[in-house]
Enzyme design. Structure first.
Site, PDB file in Angstrom:
ATOM      1  N   ARG A   1      34.020  62.556  32.368  1.00  0.00           N
ATOM      2  CA  ARG A   1      33.010  61.355  32.486  1.00  0.00           C
ATOM      3  C   ARG A   1      32.416  60.874  31.288  1.00  0.00           C
ATOM      4  NH1 ARG A   1      27.741  63.429  35.547  1.00  0.00           N
ATOM      5  NH2 ARG A   1      26.551  61.809  34.354  1.00  0.00           N
TER       6      ARG A   1
ATOM      7  N   ASN B   1      25.626  55.096  35.480  1.00  0.00           N
ATOM      8  CA  ASN B   1      24.938  56.294  35.667  1.00  0.00           C
ATOM      9  C   ASN B   1      24.663  57.124  34.394  1.00  0.00           C
ATOM     10  OD1 ASN B   1      24.393  58.507  37.541  1.00  0.00           O
ATOM     11  ND2 ASN B   1      25.840  59.533  36.707  1.00  0.00           N
ATOM     12  N   GLU B   2      23.375  57.233  34.053  1.00  0.00           N
ATOM     13  CA  GLU B   2      22.955  58.311  33.218  1.00  0.00           C
ATOM     14  C   GLU B   2      23.527  57.668  31.704  1.00  0.00           C
ATOM     15  OE1 GLU B   2      23.989  62.181  34.662  1.00  0.00           O
ATOM     16  OE2 GLU B   2      21.951  62.167  35.805  1.00  0.00           O
TER      17      GLU B   2
ATOM     18  N   GLU C   1      17.229  61.188  41.006  1.00  0.00           N
ATOM     19  CA  GLU C   1      18.132  62.329  41.318  1.00  0.00           C
ATOM     20  C   GLU C   1      17.101  63.466  40.963  1.00  0.00           C
ATOM     21  OE1 GLU C   1      21.726  62.969  39.021  1.00  0.00           O
ATOM     22  OE2 GLU C   1      22.421  60.787  39.472  1.00  0.00           O
TER      23      GLU C   1
ATOM     24  N   TRP D   1      24.746  73.521  35.516  1.00  0.00           N
ATOM     25  CA  TRP D   1      25.101  73.384  34.063  1.00  0.00           C
ATOM     26  C   TRP D   1      24.299  74.199  33.214  1.00  0.00           C
ATOM     27  CZ3 TRP D   1      20.672  71.483  32.471  1.00  0.00           C
ATOM     28  CH2 TRP D   1      19.858  70.834  33.121  1.00  0.00           C
TER      29      TRP D   1
ATOM     30  N   GLU E   1      30.927  70.069  39.287  1.00  0.00           N
ATOM     31  CA  GLU E   1      29.812  69.920  39.907  1.00  0.00           C
ATOM     32  C   GLU E   1      29.603  70.827  41.165  1.00  0.00           C
ATOM     33  OE1 GLU E   1      27.260  66.658  37.568  1.00  0.00           O
ATOM     34  OE2 GLU E   1      28.012  65.917  39.551  1.00  0.00           O
ATOM     35  N   LYS E   2      30.558  71.527  41.518  1.00  0.00           N
ATOM     36  CA  LYS E   2      30.690  71.903  42.988  1.00  0.00           C
ATOM     37  C   LYS E   2      29.658  72.901  43.133  1.00  0.00           C
ATOM     38  CE  LYS E   2      34.914  74.535  41.815  1.00  0.00           C
ATOM     39  NZ  LYS E   2      35.089  73.854  40.582  1.00  0.00           N
ATOM     40  N   PHE E   3      29.331  73.573  42.049  1.00  0.00           N
ATOM     41  CA  PHE E   3      28.218  74.481  42.417  1.00  0.00           C
ATOM     42  C   PHE E   3      26.680  74.090  42.338  1.00  0.00           C
ATOM     43  CE2 PHE E   3      31.626  77.276  41.189  1.00  0.00           C
ATOM     44  CZ  PHE E   3      32.050  78.045  42.732  1.00  0.00           C
TER      45      PHE E   3
END
Lengths: 668, 668, 668
Positions: free
Chosen positions: A113, A151-152, A308, A316, A356-358
């Protein structure tokens, strides 16, 4: 204020929702569980561009229609996002000039991204177009409550070094400096013979054989922030053409150093922020409090939204520690205590795919038979009980100076010591105030600070002449100022103020500095008795310097080191106020206590350091970060979460939170 | 020698002067203060190109005219610089092929200095032209005393990897190797099948997937030095067309590893050097002494000039420690003691702008009410008293081998141990000699060394067969040679000498090495009694190896480690001399004492280690680096700085310096 | 099997031979010394391309003819190499599109090896052509014994990021995924809106601003392996057109992470491997054993060849420690014990040139008067005595799961903890089994494992649903499975299996995981008594997690940390077998002992941990890695190396090796 409140009542609760990652049958399960948890707001569509516009100019809103209808039917509102932080792959391929270029000239790839040039006119056009289409279609949808642009901003592409950016930078320089002669003067280009013959000759600060003009670097950082803001404005206006709902974009205060959020502050209808704990830090909750106070300050003191944060571990950090039992609740309520009208998370449901799945979520991979889910449900109930907090304000008697430009400047190459870091001192002073249970605002050094009893400037290396005068007026008028070393050194172009250091603060502090004496790595100096007040010891790190009083008097001297026998802490009585100075990296607790007492800033009595105590409007929040019970005094009113009546003494259980709606109002 | 002396009398005192950074009204203040401090020489115009030639072929000498006239009127001489280390921005933009390219192909940016390709023909033409114009205009100006070409050649652009450089490198290879067959043989390209079909196929050693031909890397390093020298020559000749004043360029001995100053030595009329302390080192003053001795040696023993050092902190180290009281004076007089006829600083007045604004100066930001300024004034007075030192010589009985090619080669990738570093051993041996109060020269291994009683080769990994024979002749003729491990291993192409290690030194040392035994990180080996002489213990680091004597005898054995019971130190009696060998990284003090005694090198008696004692001509310099008084003996004469008479015993106060003009001459 | 045996009798002994680096007169010396040492096989011509084909299409085989004739005359066989790991410089210059490109877009230089794009069609054509020419010319030469294609595929150029590679990658994706919709589904591109509109839009995973699609990274890694395999196949077929001799290429198991050798296994006629000790590791010999067992497993249990190891130090480690006396012999015989039918070294004669000149060799720089040479000669004699070992097999009752795809996947960015490393756990479990004297095979998780009593999966993060079922069937049918934490988490596309972790193993383990609790750096958790069996303490590192039994029972609980009181070790009785699970990084010795005992895996009694004991066919190898004698029991037969008879007790001297040809067969 425009766009406030976002929801018809109560605090917002929910998180990022990415239904496109799941089959539609899962959506119904989602909505059912959202209702179980009390979720009333979700951020929707943040990464949807490639689905909404699968090919340039071809749109497919079907999926988004369906999910919005489903939310509306369930009474859940949408913070509807423009998907522009992740342009589609086709965009990147069709407009190769829009690709992000790094400082060494490398072209950054897709499959990620934020991989676009913030100055790209193609990106500008495409992002405004999709934002406008979304607004046109959903402005009046019953689920739409607000707009979440992008976003950010600037997280992964803060600066781009491509030729397009170079051209835009030169245009920006023309606006800022007028012509090349003024730029040469401002930047001091006679140094190393770097004089420009025309603005067309200026390059971005790409990698160079040795240190570059620091003024060039600062201006490029400013330009880059404004490039992002311009993108935001373009999207905002595209939305405004169709909708009067509030528009925000999620900031990353304070963990996105390149973004100067003072510049961003006026652009949004409501300030929203993403904040993640540095889970390895023992004092992560103090850093959270600082982030919340800074966010509220960027919001001008008005209520804001935590957009968030995390229910548990992020993904991360080197080691992504989970939150301990109760920690998510404490974190969430600390944000509310410090002005947030929301508790929102990344993310609703944990992802199965991608980078980001974890990352934790409200609904973990493990599902609802989990402590985390039960805490999520309980938190929803707590927030329902706290509806009355909405819109109330936090007041502070003490302000801390925070300036992103100084943050950038003091950490450029070739400063006196690499140990001098912006946040090192700000966090040291903030933490001492936190432990004193003093709620603070953050202020830009040029802001109106006349209303504060005490102003602390822990790391104000870059300080304009005007800002120096602002602080001078403040003290003369009765304010009490605390300044830490290596402040007031340079102006907005990183040029040293004329004369002895600290040029912008010599008069207000009543002293000048003869020579800096950075300490070797890990070395310390002792502070001894000395000066007019007599000190009581303590230790300094990182820095020592030869202070020459000129109006100020020594409060405490160095007992050893390169400046033994010379002042380490000074005080200057000026007009109706005082200005204090610390010439080394000390633990500021004792110094601050002196100043707070002198300034008449009262603090709650007999509270343990680890009990966070904050008043928001009529509510006192007591958050116990210790594993022992903690007792607060002089608090009278109704426990909003527990329903108990308190009259004076409140015992907060280990790790617990008590919120008291006070009557009559007292200090926490 | 050509161009000596530079000034009509006395030692030169002053520094880099950048008046272009200041309004003209400041210049008068500068000159007044220079006279107060006794300044008689300033380096002028080092970064003036963009001011002197604001557009290609357009010149503006007005400012420089005015400042030179002002200096002349004040009796201050100029070391007039060519400004070619920092080409104007227009040059970079007009000649993009002149841009510096890094090893990974990245194009280096401007906004900095040294950002040009040393092989650029456009740079060559432009730099010679501006040098010629300056010489033409100012050769006969009364302020002009000498020429300062460029600034720190090769500091930030030692090598360029662009296509222009590649072409120039191939031309250079043709000159060196003749044809491709000879190059293939010399480089050993049968290894990994890297044989070239023609010279046109050779690339610079750009980043590669794994280790590259080391001979290619060495030749590229040599070529790059010569590219810089060619630029210097071009400017020098452009000056020579108009002026007979001495021409120099400031070296950076020994802290610019890529520049082989043995190659540079013959190019300048007077050797000048920039030296900065590594302020974090406890033995920084010994490193300074080494730099001064090496600079004098590069100057062929003639007087030289310290062109830049610092009055206090620099700005480019991680933590830039200020100098302690008296340290600037000790540093300055140590340079004079070791042959400098100048004490010059970077810089006269501290900058307000750019990358070096936190670098100290003679006139600090704090101004003249400062200890630093008072030390500057006092030092000027001291130097006036030392005028008689000018032109006198330093003599040494001991030489240390120093070869930049070996420095490069031993630190290429894939050597037996990363702990084997060139300067680690050179500094260990140098420091031991310094503490023994033995003044040393440095020599190239192929130089005429017949005049020295002792020659030490602490890190001579690369040693040609001819150099090996040179050392052999030296010993046979009565010299005493000390060699440390991993010396004499490869030839000029980094090819291992045939047969057992150390191929170039087997005969002179009377031994061969069966196998290297690098030690694990941090490990040590003990030395024990053993061999014919009987050792007394000690410890080795980094290295052990299996020495097989073949004529030599063991002086001391390893007591443990992989070579326990085998020789750690050997001695070989050969012809009229001796050759000693240390097979590990030991503290060389004991070994050197043995050899010095054996060779009849006398040292002053009963001096503390920390008292630096150097004789220059008739003057003995005694510099006390300790915080206690130190006593020297057997010194008779007049204290030049203090005016006292000494007859035998001299007590040097803590941190102090005493210089005695001796009569009659004795050893210090 | 095709191409086995390579030599008419006995074990192969020798190494890489590079005569082109030496004058021809040296060759005769080489051959004489080879015979003295018992050398019977050399790997020849590995880096000869530029000599054999000095210009495109021009060949010169003279030198190779002569050396092969010389070898043939001396009875030494050649493992004849294709020289394609180091293309000639002319190739690189003529086909610039064949150049290797790094992840940041940098073009890698020559002057090195492996500097080519593995997907280059020009490389494909040129490499197949030279391989064919060699085969045509030397297929029937009496010295030719086998073919050594290329050298260490993928070592320095595992992936290339050029446009040619990008195109080939897209073709490969089409084969794997069919169309872009299926790719989008498999990769989960809805995450971050990374959906592709067509396969043509896919880029290799070049450097990106933040984390990339992990599925893209995995597929690019798979594609890259296959690009190398395609190159191998092309050469193999070019050889097959002329020769039926066995074809191999030297693998680098397990120290070339990017190469998935399960994919390579079926391609070669005989598996050969290069293995180098990490000389700084105290347990380097256990890592060697693991490498040998894994190589044998890749070879499907058949005999294999150690193609390269070292006689002493290598040259590419930070500190290249030499081997201790006897260590080369122990290393060599350990390879033989675990299935190697060869002992081959890099290299025969130490080089004088290039990047590897400090790498040890059979014939060192020091020549034949050296301990190393004597050990080489002695080893040759030992191998002669071991001729009867040839072709015999090693049998194992225990298997360890090893999957390169899991190795890659678990170490991609943004996992729960950087301390979770593939080899950390595999080596911990392997070492515990080694110390228990249990010989193991390695298996792919989808392989037929029904024959093993125990299967251990120490780091199976990526585990397909099918592989999970394979393990489930194994246990149900009576197998005993041991699984370590963070296994069974994702599928082949790095997508998390649906439901709670560990999705692929929930059923077989009888549990699910509620939340991961990675530990802070260096932190530990204690294991206590607990569960049904009662544990005996111990410590966990790196990881803790909340295990929720669902059929399993706790064997041991955590005594502290985030999961105190919850299971740390579980056991699930399933069908005829058991499945055990360790939820932290524990020392697995106790757990494995329990499982081995339960499974009926017997081990030799009363052996010290440091005595390596392996049975190969009828031979028992006893290798003593300690500096004290070690006694083995229950071994009866003839000592092959020492000629002694043993009946029960065997005392192995310090550092020594005894090989017993047993009669009758017993466990070692």
């Amino acid at each position: 204020m425009p766009g406030y409140p976002v929801l018809p009542e109560g605090l917002a609760y929910g998180g990022d929702y990415n239904p496109e990652q799941w089959p539609e049958e899962v959506w119904h399960d989602d909505v059912r569980l959202m209702r179980e948890a009390g979720v009333n707001l979700v951020s929707l569509g943040i990464f949807n561009w490639s689905l909404l516009e699968p090919a340039e100019g071809e749109y497919d809103f079907g999926r988004l229609d369906r999910i919005l209808d489903l939310l509306a039917a369930s009474g859940i509102k949408a913070d509807l996002a423009t998907p522009t932080s992740s342009p589609p792959v086709w965009f990147r391929n069709r407009y190769p000039a829009s690709r992000l270029v790094g400082r060494e000239g490398q072209v950054l790839a897709g499959g990620s991204r934020h991989s676009f040039c913030p100055s790209s006119p193609d990106y500008a056009a495409a992002s405004a177009r999709i934002a406008g289409r979304l607004a046109e279609r959903y402005a009046d949808h019953p689920a739409t409550a607000m707009w979440h642009v992008h976003n950010e901003y600037g997280w992964a592409n803060p600066q781009c070094y491509c030729e397009t950016s170079a051209g835009a930078f030169r245009d920006w320089l023309r606006d800022r400096h007028g012509d090349v002669a003024e730029l040469n003067t401002a930047w001091g280009t006679t140094f190393w013979g770097l004089t420009y013959g025309s603005l067309e000759e200026v390059e971005p600060p790409r990698i160079s054989p040795v240190g570059q003009l620091t003024a060039l670097q600062l201006d490029f950082a400013r330009f880059s922030v404004e490039a992002h803001i311009a993108n935001f404005r373009r999207e905002r206006e595209a939305i405004r053409a169709h909708s009067d709902l509030p528009v925000t974009t999620n900031f990353m205060i304070p963990n996105c150093k390149p973004m100067d959020y003072w510049r961003w502050a006026g652009e949004v209808d409501v300030v929203s922020n993403d904040h993640y704990l540095d889970s390895g830090r023992a004092d992560a909750h103090i850093e959270l409090a600082m982030a919340a106070d800074l966010t509220r300050s960027v919001a001008g003191g008005r209520p804001w939204m935590i957009m968030e944060h995390s229910t548990g571990a992020v993904n991360w950090q080197p080691r992504n520690l989970a939150k301990r039992p109760g920690e998510m609740r404490r974190n969430s309520l600390a944000h509310v205590a410090r002005g947030s009208d929301s508790v929102l998370f990344f993310q609703w449901r944990a992802s199965r795919y991608g980078a980001e799945k974890f990352h934790s979520a409200m609904l973990p991979h493990a599902g609802t038979d989990s402590a985390l889910w039960r805490e999520v449900v309980d938190l929803g109930a707590d927030l329902g009980r706290l509806a009355g907090v909405r819109g109330s304000l936090v007041e502070a008697e003490v302000a801390v100076v925070w300036d992103w430009e100084s943050y950038w400047a003091v950490e450029l190459e070739w400063r006196p010591s690499v140990d001098v870091r912006f946040r090192e001192r700000v966090e040291a002073y903030y933490a001492a105030l936190w432990r004193e249970h003093v709620t603070v605002d953050f202020v830009h050094p040029s802001a109106d600070i006349s209303g504060y009893r005490v102003v602390v400037a822990p790391s104000a290396y870059l300080l304009t002449e005007a800002a120096g005068k602002n602080l001078h007026r403040y003290v003369e008028s009765g304010g009490h100022l605390v300044v830490s070393f290596f402040s007031g050194i340079v102006d907005e172009n990183d040029a040293i103020h004329p004369g002895a250091h600290p040029g912008a603060l010599r008069d207000v502090l009543g002293l000048w500095v003869e020579e800096f004496h950075p300490l070797p790595e890990g070395a310390t100096v002792r502070l001894g008795a000395g000066g007019t007040s007599g000190g009581t010891g303590g230790t300094g790190r990182i820095w020592s310097e030869r202070v020459r009083p000129a109006g100020a008097r020594a409060v405490q001297d160095f007992a050893d080191g390169p400046d033994a026998g010379h002042p380490a802490i000074t005080r200057h009585d000026l007009g109706a106020g005082t200005a204090w100075y610390a010439a080394t990296a000390l633990d500021p607790r004792d110094l601050l206590r002196q100043v707070l007492d002198h300034a008449g800033v009262t603090r709650p009595r007999d509270l343990p350091d680890t009990l966070e105590a904050v008043r928001r409007g009529a509510h006192v929040f007591l958050i116990n970060h210790d594993d022992r019970p903690a007792t607060a005094h002089d608090v009278t009113g109704t426990g909003v979460l527990d329903g108990r009546q308190y009259d004076g003494e409140v015992i907060v259980p280990p790790g617990g939170v008590i919120v008291v709606a006070t009557t009559p109002r007292r200090n926490p």
